[in-house]
Design an enzyme around this catalytic site. Structure first.
Site, mmCIF file in Angstrom:
data_model
loop_
_atom_site.group_PDB
_atom_site.id
_atom_site.type_symbol
_atom_site.label_atom_id
_atom_site.label_comp_id
_atom_site.label_asym_id
_atom_site.label_seq_id
_atom_site.Cartn_x
_atom_site.Cartn_y
_atom_site.Cartn_z
ATOM 1 N NE ARG A 178 -3.521 -2.175 2.547
ATOM 2 C CZ ARG A 178 -4.826 -2.384 1.717
ATOM 3 N NH1 ARG A 178 -5.196 -1.953 0.547
ATOM 4 N NH2 ARG A 178 -5.615 -3.611 2.067
ATOM 5 C CG ASP A 204 -11.065 1.292 -3.831
ATOM 6 O OD1 ASP A 204 -10.034 0.628 -3.670
ATOM 7 O OD2 ASP A 204 -11.551 2.310 -3.176
ATOM 8 N N GLY A 205 -8.198 1.852 -5.265
ATOM 9 C CA GLY A 205 -6.924 2.681 -5.153
ATOM 10 C C GLY A 205 -6.099 2.264 -6.366
ATOM 11 C CB THR A 232 -11.828 -5.253 -4.445
ATOM 12 O OG1 THR A 232 -12.588 -5.112 -3.303
ATOM 13 C CG2 THR A 232 -12.676 -4.832 -5.742
ATOM 14 C CG ASP A 234 -13.421 -5.301 0.970
ATOM 15 O OD1 ASP A 234 -13.193 -6.316 1.518
ATOM 16 O OD2 ASP A 234 -12.788 -4.299 1.358
ATOM 17 N NE ARG A 279 -10.198 -0.768 3.324
ATOM 18 C CZ ARG A 279 -8.883 -0.997 3.610
ATOM 19 N NH1 ARG A 279 -8.453 -0.397 4.671
ATOM 20 N NH2 ARG A 279 -8.042 -1.443 2.542
ATOM 21 C CD GLU A 333 -12.777 -5.384 7.080
ATOM 22 O OE1 GLU A 333 -11.762 -5.583 7.740
ATOM 23 O OE2 GLU A 333 -12.532 -5.313 5.797
ATOM 24 C CE1 TYR A 390 -5.260 -8.855 6.810
ATOM 25 C CE2 TYR A 390 -6.127 -9.136 9.009
ATOM 26 C CZ TYR A 390 -5.787 -8.144 8.048
ATOM 27 O OH TYR A 390 -5.534 -6.882 8.113
ATOM 28 N NE ARG A 393 -6.246 -9.710 2.845
ATOM 29 C CZ ARG A 393 -5.601 -8.548 3.092
ATOM 30 N NH1 ARG A 393 -6.021 -7.394 2.910
ATOM 31 N NH2 ARG A 393 -4.282 -8.623 3.787
#
Ligand code: ATP
Ligand code: F6P
Ligand code: MG
Length: 495
Positions: A178, A204-205, A232, A234, A279, A333, A390, A393
């Site tokens: 990141r 998205d970032g 993602t 999410d 998130r 979360e 985690y 993921r």
């Protein structure tokens, strides 16, 4: 140029895709009226459209019974459905036609950024194999450790041999990070290395970062194609049907929910609490809940909830324990963060990319439930909290995500070879599309709690909506006015 519209509802008629250039649409009888109407005695009710699509009417009782009474649907006054509005997707996309690179001139690179997600390695593998097997490209580099790797690390040469087995592993063989997005340094590195195809895999970032890289490349007038592959767990990227890894995450979440259910069922007044990722949006929690059938309450960021009083969570827990002796709560979360911050008086902290760092809502809510039932000496209760986030993921993608990753990767390769740039690939209404970066970065995909999917969840768990009757009536009135004014009408969605 493709054009898609679709609606998530059963209707009198449907349009079936016929060939590769087509319109995907579920149409109602109003659509047929707009099209000039169907002959009422037509035996098969088919229309062949100019662009190769076929409209086929779904048989209905009124097709062959002359007098039938219709009644108002009781679901209109059901709290779960009374605020449901129609939804549709309305986006342009394009299909590549020509190739603008000679295979021997291609020098491609691949980078993965942001959090992990099942399927990253499959996408890397399929870009490498797609470039090599389909187009004969041999020069492909991996960028080590996300955006910062462009200017701070050595590259990793990628061949079909190197990537052969990587889809069986979780994570990303390239590493990720990141922060560290320095546009000028990144584009300098692309230019210095003579790279002319950049494949950027991330959320998205990452897509925002890809967009500014593309703009800088364009400003410098470089022949470099920039293709984004949306990642993602999410599912928070808009426009596309869903992101890769999402199905795998929902499936893996079942194991945690199952464990929570077994624990809860085996104890007196057992409560299992499972925290899942999400998130800013609750897609994993919503789908995992719908898939499981063992979940009694699902809490997501988009649907504010409260603990105390009438219609609150504690009241529901008490009711459910009395009825059933145990219950399972799934919490995303990002849910209830305002309640947690209020109660913990936490400060706003961010990660290296500027994303809000969340408080552990799972721990917080578990403690709140325990306190409520013990302090008030209400009833004996046994709570188990499971945080599999985690672990979910980190696993490799399942079969359906592997197929999806392959389609996305191949689509990105075709697009870049065809000279398209500044685009993200994705399925939109089941069709492969190229979407300009700005379309996927301008907003985030969220669960719309006035849409039918959330209504389906409320109906499935029978949990409170945490909306007062006043709020429901307000939303219902707004919706009726919209429908009367023709907003959301079928004619608009099928334009
Ligand atoms: N607005 C932006 N402009 C340029 N770069 C950005 C922007 N936002 C994020 N980035 C860069 O993109 C990379 C990934 O961003 P981020 O950490 O937000 O993850 P993401 O791609 O959204 O994935 P996910 O949230 O699903 O884990 C980071 O290196 C970050 O610096
Ligand atoms: O990898 P990190 O920095 O711990 O971030 C975790 C976040 O990444 C995601 O997996 C993807 O955005 C979120 O669900 C989660 O909040
Ligand atoms: Mg993100």
């Amino acid at each position: 140029m493709f054009f898609f519209t679709a609606q998530d509802r059963l209707s009198a008629s449907a349009v079936f895709l016929f060939d590769s250039i087509s319109l995907l649409c579920f149409a109602s009888s109003t659509f047929f009226e707009a099209m000039g109407g169907l002959p009422s005695d037509s035996p098969c009710k088919l229309i062949n459209g100019d662009d190769g699509y076929i409209l086929e009417d779904v048989p209905h009782l009124t097709d062959y019974i002359d007098v039938l009474t219709a009644y108002p649907n009781p679901l209109r006054s059901n709290p779960a459905y009374s605020v449901v509005k129609q939804y549709f997707v309305h986006m342009d996309d394009t299909v590549p036609e020509k190739v603008y690179f000679e295979p021997e001139d291609v020098h491609a690179c691949i980078v993965t950024c942001g959090g992990l997600c099942p399927g990253l390695n499959t996408v890397i593998r399929e870009i490498v194999c797609g470039l090599n097997y389909m187009y004969g490209v041999t020069r492909i580099l991996g960028i080590d450790g996300g955006y910062r790797g462009f200017y701070s690390k050595n590259t990793i040469p990628l061949t079909t041999k190197v990537v052969n087995d990587i889809h069986k592993r979780g994570g990303t063989i390239l590493g990720t990070s990141r922060g560290g997005h320095d546009t000028l340094k990144i584009v300098d590195s692309i230019q210095d290395r003579g790279i002319n195809q950049v494949y950027i895999i991330g959320g998205d970032g990452t897509q925002k970062g890809a967009s500014v890289i593309y703009q800088e490349i364009r400003r410098r007038g470089l022949k470099v194609a920039v293709a984004g592959i949306p990642k993602t767990i999410d599912n928070d990227i808009p426009v596309i049907d869903k992101s890769f890894g999402f199905d795998t995450a929902v499936e893996e979440a079942q194991r945690a929910i199952n464990a929570a259910h077994v624990e809860a069922e085996s104890n007196e007044n057992g409560i299992g609490v499972v925290k899942l990722m999400g998130r800013y949006c609750g897609f994993i929690a919503m789908y995992a809940t719908l898939a499981s059938r063992d979940v009694d309450c699902c809490l997501i960021p988009e649907s504010p909830f409260y603990l105390e009083g009438k219609g609150g969570l504690f009241e529901y827990i008490e009711k459910r324990l009395k009825e059933n002796g145990h219950m399972v709560i799934v919490i995303a979360e990002g849910a209830g963060q305002e309640l947690v911050s209020e109660s913990l008086q936490s400060t706003n902290q961010q990660d290296a990319s500027g994303n809000k760092l969340l408080e552990d809502v799972g721990l917080w809510i578990s403690q709140k439930i325990k306190d409520h039932f013990t302090k008030l000496n209400k009833m004996p209760m046994n709570l188990k909290y499971i945080d599999p986030t985690y672990m979910i993921r980190a696993i490799p993608s399942n079969a359906s995500d592997n197929v999806y990753c392959t389609l996305l990767a191949q689509s990105a390769v075709h697009g870049a070879m065809a000279g398209y740039t500044g685009f993200t690939v994705g399925l939109v209404n089941g069709r492969q599309t190229y979407i300009p970066f700005n379309r996927v970065t301008e907003k985030q995909n969220k669960v719309v709690i006035t849409d039918r999917m959330w209504a389906r969840l409320l109906s499935s768990t029978n949990q409170p909506s945490f909306l007062g009757t006043k709020e429901i009536r307000g939303k219902h009135e707004k919706l009726s006015t919209k429908l009367l004014n023709g907003v959301n009408s079928r004619e608009k969605t099928c334009n």
